[in-house]
Design a protein around this motif. Structure first.
Motif, short mmCIF file in Angstrom:
data_model
loop_
_atom_site.label_atom_id
_atom_site.label_comp_id
_atom_site.label_asym_id
_atom_site.label_seq_id
_atom_site.Cartn_x
_atom_site.Cartn_y
_atom_site.Cartn_z
N PHE A 77 0.83 -1.20 0.00
CA PHE A 77 0.00 0.00 0.00
C PHE A 77 0.86 1.26 0.00
N ARG A 78 1.95 1.24 0.79
CA ARG A 78 2.84 2.41 0.85
C ARG A 78 3.51 2.63 -0.51
N TYR A 79 3.91 1.55 -1.18
CA TYR A 79 4.52 1.66 -2.51
C TYR A 79 3.55 2.31 -3.49
N GLU A 80 2.30 1.93 -3.47
CA GLU A 80 1.29 2.50 -4.37
C GLU A 80 1.10 3.99 -4.09
N LEU A 81 1.06 4.38 -2.79
CA LEU A 81 0.91 5.80 -2.45
C LEU A 81 2.11 6.62 -2.91
#
Length: 189
Positions: A77-81
């Protein structure tokens, strides 16, 4: 041209399995010229229905399909953000560079930019002669050489040789001056 007997012989240089196939298609070989058979092949071997179409999918395509993927999340999720934030900031920078307003132009004259030096004081020069540009006649080549020009009427005043002279329309009694040389001599002095 090969005769039909030679065509049915087995010693034509074909393999044994091909010879069996040739024997099976002998009746089809007699339908047209041999050159057409070699170009187009035998008609009616694969299907008798001439209007049928070939299949779009092969047996491999129908048996093996590509994987659809798992329903589990592949990236964090952090990578996508971070990826979304990076794309947004770069697109804003590019947009700002492409739509940037040009800097306001400095409007300076050539005199101001190139010739204005600090500390210079302009002083009006004193005239070398007493002349008035509003009342004095202009100094020209023709004014300097009026006595050498042909066809000029009588000159009464050396400072204005081309001023209006109406002596040719005046009566003789009025235009005759008792001392015409005196006018010119007094002006020279």
């Amino acid at each position: 041209m090969i005769s039909p007997e030679e065509r049915n012989r087995t010693g034509r240089g074909c393999l044994l399995g091909n010879w069996v196939e040739e024997r099976a298609t002998t009746s089809l070989d007699k339908t047209g010229p041999e050159s057409d058979i070699h170009k187009k092949g035998h008609q009616g071997i694969l299907t008798v229905d001439w209007s049928s179409k070939l299949e779009d999918t092969s047996t491999q395509k129908s048996a093996f399909t590509s994987s659809k993927g798992t329903s589990a999340q592949q990236k964090g999720f952090r990578y996508e953000l971070m990826k979304e934030h990076l794309i947004k900031s770069i697109s804003e920078q590019v947009h700002a560079e492409l739509t940037a307003k040009p800097a306001a132009a400095e409007l300076h004259s050539v005199t101001r930019r190139d010739y204005t030096a600090g500390g210079f004081q302009w002083v009006r020069p004193t005239p070398s002669t007493d002349r008035d540009y509003k009342t004095d006649q202009a100094i020209t080549f023709w004014r300097e050489n009026f006595d050498k020009i042909q066809g000029v009427t009588a000159v009464r005043n050396r400072d204005a040789p081309f001023k209006k002279n109406a002596s040719f329309t005046c009566p003789i009694t009025e235009c005759l001056d008792p001392n015409p040389e005196n006018d010119l001599d007094t002006e020279e002095k």
